[in-house]
Enzyme design. Structure first.
Site, PDB file in Angstrom:
ATOM      1  N   GLU A   1       3.649  17.899 -80.271  1.00  0.00           N
ATOM      2  CA  GLU A   1       3.697  18.653 -79.030  1.00  0.00           C
ATOM      3  C   GLU A   1       2.286  18.866 -78.492  1.00  0.00           C
ATOM      4  OE1 GLU A   1       7.492  21.527 -80.285  1.00  0.00           O
ATOM      5  OE2 GLU A   1       5.499  22.389 -79.915  1.00  0.00           O
ATOM      6  N   CYS A   2       2.091  18.585 -77.233  1.00  0.00           N
ATOM      7  CA  CYS A   2       0.878  18.933 -76.504  1.00  0.00           C
ATOM      8  C   CYS A   2      -0.388  18.511 -77.269  1.00  0.00           C
ATOM      9  CB  CYS A   2       0.861  20.428 -76.174  1.00  0.00           C
ATOM     10  SG  CYS A   2      -0.196  20.842 -74.762  1.00  0.00           S
ATOM     11  N   GLY A   3      -1.096  19.435 -77.917  1.00  0.00           N
ATOM     12  CA  GLY A   3      -2.320  19.077 -78.628  1.00  0.00           C
ATOM     13  C   GLY A   3      -2.084  18.044 -79.708  1.00  0.00           C
TER      14      GLY A   3
END
Length: 459
Positions: free
Chosen positions: A334-336
């Protein structure tokens, strides 16, 4: 889960920047100093504010979100996570009534308070305001007949003005004033592009919070707040615990957790454990390779852009992850974590660094938030399994040349949509953050894929 009462109250405000997190932490510290076992919660999809709560109470703070989960589930999580505590303190998000798309009460602090029957203490920043506080509060009290606002705390008020303001409010409005907070200049929490800075980055944070607690124990009606908490209605829920996946051996899931990857919903991790996963934590910044005998991998969000050089220089870890994923290890990012899987990532100074490399393309910095807020994911499959609509959210200043095309993201109360996420039988990776109680099919599909990969018989 109907047997034990959960005393509680919620700290809300008219807007962001009103001092909710700092004063909530101060209240938590006051209650801890009294010897109480305290549970804390943050309304909405915030990762950072609960970290500050956790520094005070010594255990993990949780999130309560009525977009991610239905009201019955939110009540269940509040009851479950406060079961061993004397009192629960909830911190609101944004302005009290601010919900989806800025035009709805859904997923607002009010929505959580109303759905859980939690009495609200309204924090008012009184800087530059005296008598006007009365019509200001009157508006919030009367905007909805069931506002739930039972008390008020006056922030940035002088000891001399406080008695007069308390008298005005209590004579004209059906609320009790539970004290005030004077101007405390050396107890400020600084911000960064995704919210507050991390607790570890604030010198003397514990001392600052103890100082604030020392002030609040004298300026707040703590006994009154405890009485208010006791007046909260009983919590009931029909939600059951997570369904365990029965396997011949534990499913070992590697979870990246360090200063670069630190954004977690604690209920997600506990949900996986309740389903039968063994979580094995490791650091992409500091460890040289993945833990042994993993069946799956989780890479959550955080601030990898602040540690891009260190992540890149840890070549052995990058190679360990790349080889595992190329061999087919099921993984979610997710994301990072998704950013880390790219070929290159830009840091805060504009330098590009080699990363894991399983996602072709670059991640680059932008000057504004991209695809900010709640979304619903549709039209996709997860680890080969069709999924219902998935509540999620995005919040990032960085963007990718290769965001994925396997799900359609829809903004609630809006016509806006976009494609996102790389999802197939071995992975689900992209910018959106997921909350497992909002779509239990996701963690189940992931753990079943991990069991197959690890050749662990599903019984």
């Amino acid at each position: 889960m109907n047997e034990k009462h959960t005393p509680r109250f919620l700290v809300a405000a008219a807007s962001s920047g009103s001092g909710k997190t700092l004063i909530t932490c101060g209240i938590l510290q006051v209650l801890k100093n009294r010897g109480l076992q305290v549970a804390s919660f943050k309304c909405g999809p915030d990762y950072i504010d609960p970290m500050f709560h956790s520094r005070v109470i010594g255990t993990k703070s949780r999130n309560l979100d009525t977009f991610f989960a239905d009201t019955d589930t939110v009540r269940y999580l509040l009851k479950k996570n406060a079961a061993d505590c004397d009192i629960a303190v909830l911190e609101g998000v944004m302005g009290y009534y601010d919900g989806l798309a800025g035009t709805s009460e859904k997923a607002s602090t009010y929505d959580v308070a109303s759905g859980t029957g939690t009495p609200v203490v309204f924090l008012v920043n009184c800087k530059g305001m005296s008598l006007s506080v009365v019509p200001f509060l009157k508006g919030f009290l009367e905007y909805r007949k069931d506002s739930g606002i039972r008390g008020v705390i006056l922030n940035q008020v002088s000891p001399m003005m406080y008695p007069r303001m308390k008298k005005m409010i209590e004579e004209e409005l059906p609320v009790r004033v539970y004290g005030y907070v004077p101007v405390v200049r050396d107890c400020v929490l600084e911000s960064r592009h995704l919210g507050l800075v991390m607790p570890d980055e604030i010198d003397g944070l514990r001392e600052k919070l103890q100082k604030l607690a020392g002030i609040l124990k004298d300026t707040l009606d703590v006994d009154g707040l405890l009485e208010l908490a006791e007046s909260s209605v009983p919590l009931t829920s029909s939600v059951q615990t997570a369904q365990t996946i029965s396997v011949s051996q534990k499913i070992r899931i590697g979870v990246a957790r360090d200063e670069a990857f630190c954004f977690f919903y604690e209920d997600n991790l506990e949900f996986l454990q309740e389903m039968g996963a063994e979580l094995v934590y490791f650091s992409p910044v500091h460890d040289s390779r993945l833990p042994e005998h993993l069946d799956g991998l989780l890479l959550h969000g955080g601030y990898p852009e602040l540690y891009a050089g260190q992540l890149s220089h840890n070549l052995s870890m990058r190679e360990s992850i790349r080889l595992a994923l190329e061999k087919g290890m099921p993984h979610m990012a997710e994301c990072g974590g998704f950013m880390y899987l790219h070929e290159q990532m830009e840091d805060m100074e504009g330098n590009f660094w080699p990363m894991v490399g399983t996602i072709p393309g670059k991640v680059y910095r932008t000057d504004h938030l991209h695809r900010f807020g709640y979304i619903t994911l549709q039209e996709g499959t997860c680890f080969g399994q069709e999924t219902p609509h998935i509540p999620a959210h995005e919040f990032h200043y960085f963007d990718s040349e290769n965001c994925g095309e396997d799900y359609l993201a829809l903004k609630p109360n809006s016509k806006r949509s976009w494609r996102c996420i790389h999802s197939d039988e071995r992975r689900m990776v992209g910018f959106p953050h997921l909350y497992y109680y909002g779509c239990k099919a996701i963690p189940e599909a992931f753990l079943r894929a991990a069991a197959r990969y690890g050749r662990k018989e599903i019984l």
